[in-house]
Design an enzyme around this catalytic site. Structure first.
Site, PDB file in Angstrom:
ATOM      1  N   ASP A  80     -48.464  53.216  15.902  1.00  0.00           N
ATOM      2  CA  ASP A  80     -48.864  54.528  16.553  1.00  0.00           C
ATOM      3  C   ASP A  80     -49.758  54.163  17.673  1.00  0.00           C
ATOM      4  OD1 ASP A  80     -50.826  53.875  14.500  1.00  0.00           O
ATOM      5  OD2 ASP A  80     -51.617  55.736  14.704  1.00  0.00           O
ATOM      6  N   GLU A 175     -52.360  54.511  12.110  1.00  0.00           N
ATOM      7  CA  GLU A 175     -53.586  53.599  11.813  1.00  0.00           C
ATOM      8  C   GLU A 175     -54.764  54.454  12.844  1.00  0.00           C
ATOM      9  OE1 GLU A 175     -56.837  50.600  13.196  1.00  0.00           O
ATOM     10  OE2 GLU A 175     -55.303  52.028  14.517  1.00  0.00           O
TER      11      GLU A 175
END
Length: 409
Positions: A80, A175
């Site tokens: 991400d 994350e």
């Protein structure tokens, strides 16, 4: 290196921005676009036991190519990108043989990547840089890490003369919003220890990070006609301002470095009747971390004694802790990474992370997990860039760690 460049650019062009307001995992559907591609790519290079679960956590295995009893190790990165800046329609620029001068990212907005401001650029004269076009972030955090892990595994598969034990890799969602390890199955991963490839400049090797907490303070005021407000009005705007003034003025992100902790208030919404202040608390030292939380409660208590009970309410939620406590008992895993760098003529830069990684949470979940450089700079914004040579060195470090782990047995 062209193959590495091509892979990295393919990955960063896929928008994987996460969303802190979402309660799903992954937090955005578009993260699946890259997740599914990574599964196919892992299979294509010859990885085995490639899996993806219902929350987009990807795991794969490179089997041992020796009968020696070697610890199972792992490498982890997240796919991400931060919600802090746009990750849509990323158009990377390749700057070959960088000459040390200003790089005009976007003439329209006068967006310039300059060594006068970002002096780290001068370390990479003569190298190939990948930058943004000035309108988005780049996504080297942490698609550089993903690229490096896959390229390293591909290299090991193509060079069976390099003996290694069983190696596990994993790629995680979310994350950037603090949830990368929340649903990570440590038992399924099955490694004795791992490394996150999520650091910045060449040589970074980190096994310390902040203790971290999220902060929310709400103020309840009392609105009265200002012409008749004497001894009646309680102004929540002024309470919030006063509260802020009582925090240490030099203990903020822009005035701290190294192991220095801070308070960071990043949002204040305020009217006379109510105000809300949101922020974070950070400190590498556990006692200092608890003292910071204690100061917030102390100030709130003083306000409530002065203005009335429950006028100020505090919510503090611990987010993650310093992984040093979990890594120090197994320092050989740091020693191996340091040796790998030195054998590759890379000077290790061992320093605390002024932030957190999946590795901090994973370490407390039973998977000790230091952090290694991935090569990028200026994450989370339009000035982000990564030297290709740094990514190649990260690939070499991964390969060398696998080789050294086999030799140490």
């Amino acid at each position: 290196m062209q193959h590495l460049i091509d892979r990295f650019i393919r990955y960063v062009k896929i928008d994987t921005q996460s969303d802190p307001e979402s309660d799903t995992t992954p937090s955005t559907k578009k993260q699946w676009d890259l997740a599914h591609k990574l599964v196919l790519d892992l299979m294509e290079i010859g990885m085995q036991e490639v899996t993806i679960d219902d929350h987009a956590y990807i795991m794969a295995t490179l089997p041992a190519n020796t009968d020696e009893d070697i610890p199972v190790i792992g490498f982890i990165s997240h796919f991400d990108t931060t919600p802090d800046y746009s990750g849509t329609n990323i158009n990377p620029r390749i700057i070959e043989d960088y000459d040390g001068r200003d790089i005009v990212l976007d003439r329209k907005s006068d967006m310039i990547l300059s060594p006068d401001y970002f002096d780290d650029l001068l370390m990479y004269k003569g190298q190939t840089l990948i930058t943004t076009d000035g309108t988005t972030l780049l996504g080297a955090d942490d698609k550089a890490g993903i690229t490096e892990i896959i390229e390293a595994m591909s290299y090991l598969i193509q060079h069976p003369e390099i003996k290694h034990g069983k190696i596990r890799v994993a790629f995680t969602p979310d994350e950037e919003i603090g949830r990368g390890a929340h649903k990570f199955d440590v038992e399924k991963f099955g490694a004795e220890w791992a490394y996150t490839m999520d650091g910045s400049q060449v040589g970074e090797l980190e096994y310390e990070n902040f203790n971290a907490a999220g902060l929310k303070v709400t103020f309840t005021g009392k609105s009265v006609h200002p012409g008749y407000a004497k001894d009646k009005m309680v102004n929540a705007v002024l309470m919030a301002n006063k509260f802020l003034s009582l925090l240490p003025q030099n203990e903020v992100p822009e005035k701290t470095e190294g192991r220095e902790g801070f308070f960071h208030i990043y949002k204040v919404d305020a009217q006379v009747e109510s105000a809300c202040m949101e922020g974070i608390i950070r400190d590498h030292d556990k006692d200092g971390f608890e003292a910071r939380k204690g100061l917030i409660h102390q100030i709130a208590g003083d306000f409530n004694r002065k203005y009335g009970s429950e006028v100020v309410k505090v919510e503090i939620k611990d987010q993650y802790f310093n992984m040093r406590e979990k890594v120090e008992p197994v320092m050989h895993i740091v020693d191996i990474a340091e040796q790998a760098m030195r054998e590759l003529d890379i000077e290790p830069i061992i320093k605390p992370i002024r932030g957190g990684t999946d590795g901090s949470q994973l370490s407390y979940m039973g998977l000790p997990c230091p952090n290694i450089f991935a090569g990028g700079h200026n994450f989370h914004g339009p000035y982000e860039y990564v030297p290709v040579e740094s990514m190649q060195k990260a690939v070499e470090v991964i390969v060398k760690i696998c080789e050294l782990t086999a030799k140490r047995k």
